[in-house]
Design an enzyme around this catalytic site. Structure first.
Site, PDB file in Angstrom:
ATOM      1  N   GLY A   8      40.344  84.815  54.555  1.00 43.60           N
ATOM      2  CA  GLY A   8      41.678  83.808  54.613  1.00 43.60           C
ATOM      3  C   GLY A   8      41.963  83.439  53.602  1.00 43.60           C
ATOM      4  N   GLY A  10      44.155  81.148  52.775  1.00 41.85           N
ATOM      5  CA  GLY A  10      44.872  80.757  52.731  1.00 41.85           C
ATOM      6  C   GLY A  10      44.516  80.100  51.073  1.00 41.85           C
ATOM      7  N   GLY A  13      41.080  80.207  49.940  1.00 39.40           N
ATOM      8  CA  GLY A  13      41.032  81.814  49.912  1.00 39.40           C
ATOM      9  C   GLY A  13      42.221  82.130  48.579  1.00 39.40           C
ATOM     10  N   ASP A  33      43.025  88.412  56.633  1.00 43.97           N
ATOM     11  CA  ASP A  33      44.193  86.918  57.702  1.00 43.97           C
ATOM     12  C   ASP A  33      44.021  87.802  58.189  1.00 43.97           C
ATOM     13  OD1 ASP A  33      44.548  83.537  55.957  1.00 43.97           O
ATOM     14  OD2 ASP A  33      45.501  84.702  57.677  1.00 43.97           O
ATOM     15  N   ARG A  82      40.694  69.624  57.285  1.00 43.51           N
ATOM     16  CA  ARG A  82      40.967  68.660  57.540  1.00 43.51           C
ATOM     17  C   ARG A  82      42.465  68.457  57.702  1.00 43.51           C
ATOM     18  NH1 ARG A  82      36.794  65.218  55.004  1.00 43.51           N
ATOM     19  NH2 ARG A  82      36.984  65.859  53.746  1.00 43.51           N
ATOM     20  N   ASN A  95      36.290  75.814  64.125  1.00 43.34           N
ATOM     21  CA  ASN A  95      36.512  76.705  63.023  1.00 43.34           C
ATOM     22  C   ASN A  95      34.300  77.355  63.535  1.00 43.34           C
ATOM     23  OD1 ASN A  95      38.167  75.860  61.523  1.00 43.34           O
ATOM     24  ND2 ASN A  95      37.327  74.633  59.615  1.00 43.34           N
ATOM     25  N   THR A 119      33.689  76.980  54.254  1.00 43.16           N
ATOM     26  CA  THR A 119      34.254  76.610  56.036  1.00 43.16           C
ATOM     27  C   THR A 119      33.919  75.081  56.452  1.00 43.16           C
ATOM     28  OG1 THR A 119      35.614  78.569  56.661  1.00 43.16           O
ATOM     29  CG2 THR A 119      35.157  77.116  58.020  1.00 43.16           C
ATOM     30  N   ARG A 151      32.994  66.410  40.901  1.00 38.19           N
ATOM     31  CA  ARG A 151      33.904  65.948  41.109  1.00 38.19           C
ATOM     32  C   ARG A 151      32.964  64.276  40.391  1.00 38.19           C
ATOM     33  NH1 ARG A 151      35.587  67.338  47.376  1.00 38.19           N
ATOM     34  NH2 ARG A 151      37.279  67.735  46.652  1.00 38.19           N
ATOM     35  N   HIS A 175      27.080  67.913  52.833  1.00 38.71           N
ATOM     36  CA  HIS A 175      28.866  67.675  52.357  1.00 38.71           C
ATOM     37  C   HIS A 175      28.942  66.575  52.733  1.00 38.71           C
ATOM     38  CE1 HIS A 175      32.218  69.095  50.014  1.00 38.71           C
ATOM     39  NE2 HIS A 175      32.318  69.790  50.617  1.00 38.71           N
TER      40      HIS A 175
HETATM   41  N1  APR Z   1      40.173  85.422  61.065  1.00 44.08           N
HETATM   42  C1  APR Z   1      40.611  85.657  59.218  1.00 44.08           C
HETATM   43  N2  APR Z   1      41.628  84.118  58.577  1.00 44.08           N
HETATM   44  C2  APR Z   1      41.756  83.193  59.957  1.00 44.08           C
HETATM   45  C3  APR Z   1      41.052  83.363  60.699  1.00 44.08           C
HETATM   46  C4  APR Z   1      40.723  84.423  60.936  1.00 44.08           C
HETATM   47  N3  APR Z   1      39.820  84.362  62.367  1.00 44.08           N
HETATM   48  N4  APR Z   1      41.378  81.800  61.419  1.00 44.08           N
HETATM   49  C5  APR Z   1      41.814  81.268  60.780  1.00 44.08           C
HETATM   50  N5  APR Z   1      42.388  82.516  59.616  1.00 44.08           N
HETATM   51  C6  APR Z   1      43.339  81.978  58.101  1.00 44.08           C
HETATM   52  C7  APR Z   1      44.584  81.266  58.399  1.00 44.08           C
HETATM   53  O1  APR Z   1      45.604  82.161  58.572  1.00 44.08           O
HETATM   54  C8  APR Z   1      45.015  80.817  56.950  1.00 44.08           C
HETATM   55  O2  APR Z   1      45.573  81.127  56.559  1.00 44.08           O
HETATM   56  O3  APR Z   1      42.495  80.656  57.249  1.00 44.08           O
HETATM   57  C9  APR Z   1      42.890  80.213  56.690  1.00 44.08           C
HETATM   58  C10 APR Z   1      42.994  79.228  56.009  1.00 44.08           C
HETATM   59  O4  APR Z   1      43.849  78.130  55.099  1.00 44.08           O
HETATM   60  P1  APR Z   1      44.011  77.188  54.792  1.00 44.08           P
HETATM   61  O5  APR Z   1      44.896  76.294  56.168  1.00 44.08           O
HETATM   62  O6  APR Z   1      45.582  77.050  53.478  1.00 44.08           O
HETATM   63  O7  APR Z   1      43.281  76.131  54.620  1.00 44.08           O
HETATM   64  P2  APR Z   1      41.858  75.935  53.366  1.00 44.08           P
HETATM   65  O8  APR Z   1      42.957  74.806  52.228  1.00 44.08           O
HETATM   66  O9  APR Z   1      42.050  77.128  52.699  1.00 44.08           O
HETATM   67  O10 APR Z   1      40.552  76.047  53.721  1.00 44.08           O
HETATM   68  C11 APR Z   1      39.787  76.823  54.310  1.00 44.08           C
HETATM   69  O11 APR Z   1      38.031  75.816  53.932  1.00 44.08           O
HETATM   70  O12 APR Z   1      37.291  73.639  52.837  1.00 44.08           O
HETATM   71  C12 APR Z   1      37.482  74.410  53.859  1.00 44.08           C
HETATM   72  O13 APR Z   1      38.087  72.890  55.154  1.00 44.08           O
HETATM   73  C13 APR Z   1      37.996  73.622  54.798  1.00 44.08           C
HETATM   74  O14 APR Z   1      37.926  74.762  56.833  1.00 44.08           O
HETATM   75  C14 APR Z   1      38.414  74.904  55.567  1.00 44.08           C
HETATM   76  C15 APR Z   1      38.848  76.081  54.618  1.00 44.08           C
END
Ligand code: APR
Length: 312
Positions: A8, A10, A13, A33, A82, A95, A119, A151, A175
């Site tokens: 991930g 995002g 990550g 990703d 979320r 998820n 996640t 926090r 959590h």
């Molecule tokens: N394989 C790899 N990456 C994936 C997959 C998958 N099957 N499905 C989704 N992703 C990637 C998305 O493409 C995205 O880049 O996961 C990333 C998630 O990033 P964000 O949308 O920016 O979310 P983020 O804020 O990083 O949170 C990720 O952490 O705190 C928790 O609730 C939050 O579950 C969420 C996770």
């Protein structure tokens, strides 16, 4: 030197990958990703900061699990964050699908990694990862308590008007709604918190901590918190890479500790090269013990909802 994979790329990550890389204790940090170009672009950007920041850990961005082969530690951040008004439970089904697919793919190329799950919903995703991976339970750990405690510490420091370094804070349990604050072990300048703040004031801070993620989600409108969450996951990885055996509040498998069995729950644990090396049993007050027990029942109920999903 070790290899860490962050699944991930995002917000959570990429920030986690950056923080781990900046510690400069791993040889490589692989970011993967499903979005093509995203982990590659971010890795290139981070690699271009190495000269300025002076760290050698190399980032590798990829969409191929082959590149994650022989990872020592894997952090799973893949999933949907979320949205405002959405609870962690709303995220469960989507998820769960992502996390089980990711876990299976990781295990194709890394035989016995330690997996840190971030996640949401955290307790269920950690349980699911342990079941899908079949790794020994000490090698699958969830991140929640480090963040919640951090926090809580911040809110205490603001309320009392002291530096954050003067504060010791601890939260256990789940959590979210059944987070268990441990005021008896929270201190400011070594003094018990209960001697400094009224129980009403402490309860307000506890409530704000428990709602900590949602408060940020509602301010951001899109996306969720990631600076403090990434620090929390990265510090756990650092402890394991350096085999420090420091104690952190983490989501760990309980096998009788605190009188609780067969559930992943937030408890103090030592983290070392083998993952969780010991669950540390602090002396809790009766109220805190009861709250931890209640949290364990609530998590067990939620985990039961995974029944149909995990076999897919
Ligand atoms: N394989 C790899 N990456 C994936 C997959 C998958 N099957 N499905 C989704 N992703 C990637 C998305 O493409 C995205 O880049 O996961 C990333 C998630 O990033 P964000 O949308 O920016 O979310 P983020 O804020 O990083 O949170 C990720 O952490 O705190 C928790 O609730 C939050 O579950 C969420 C996770």
């Amino acid at each position: 030197m070790k290899k860490v994979t962050v699944v991930g790329a995002g917000k959570y990550g990429s920030m986690t990958a950056l923080r781990i890389a900046e510690y400069d204790i791993a040889k490589t940090v692989v970011m993967t990703d499903i979005v093509e170009g995203l982990p590659q672009g971010l890795s290139l950007d981070i690699n271009q900061s190495r000269y300025v920041e002076g760290f050698n850990t190399k980032l590798i961005g990829t969409n191929n699990y082959e590149d994650t082969s022989d990872s020592d530690i894997v952090v799973i951040t893949a999933g949907l964050p979320r949205k405002p008004g959405m609870s962690r439970m709303d995220l469960l089904e989507v998820n769960a699908g992502i996390v089980s697919e990711v876990t299976k793919n990781i295990l194709k190329y890394s035989e016995n990694p330690i997996i840190v799950v971030v996640t949401n919903p955290l307790d269920q995703m950690t349980t699911l990862t342990a079941e899908v991976s079949n790794l020994s339970k000490n090698r699958v750990i969830g991140q929640a308590g480090v963040l919640d405690s951090s926090r809580f510490a911040y809110f205490i420091s603001e309320k009392v008007g002291v530096d954050i370094s003067a504060v010791e804070a601890l939260t256990l349990g789940s959590h979210g709604d059944t987070m268990v604050p441990v005021p008896s072990l929270c201190k400011v300048d070594g003094k018990p918190l209960e001697e400094i703040l009224s129980s009403e004031e402490i309860n307000d801070l506890v409530q704000r901590t428990s709602d900590g993620g949602a408060e940020i989600v509602s301010l951001l409108k899109t996306g969720s918190a990631y600076f403090a969450p990434a620090s929390s996951a990265a510090t756990m990885v650092k402890a394991m890479l350096s085999d420090s055996n420091e104690i952190f509040p983490v989501c760990a498998w309980l096998d009788g500790e605190y009188g609780i069995n067969d559930v992943y729950l937030g408890v103090p644990a030592r983290l070392g090269a083998e993952g969780v090396t010991e669950i540390v049993e602090y002396d809790l007050t009766e109220v805190e013990k009861e709250a931890l027990l209640a949290a364990s029942s609530s998590v067990k109920d939620k985990v039961a909802e995974l029944g149909s999903i995990k076999n897919q």
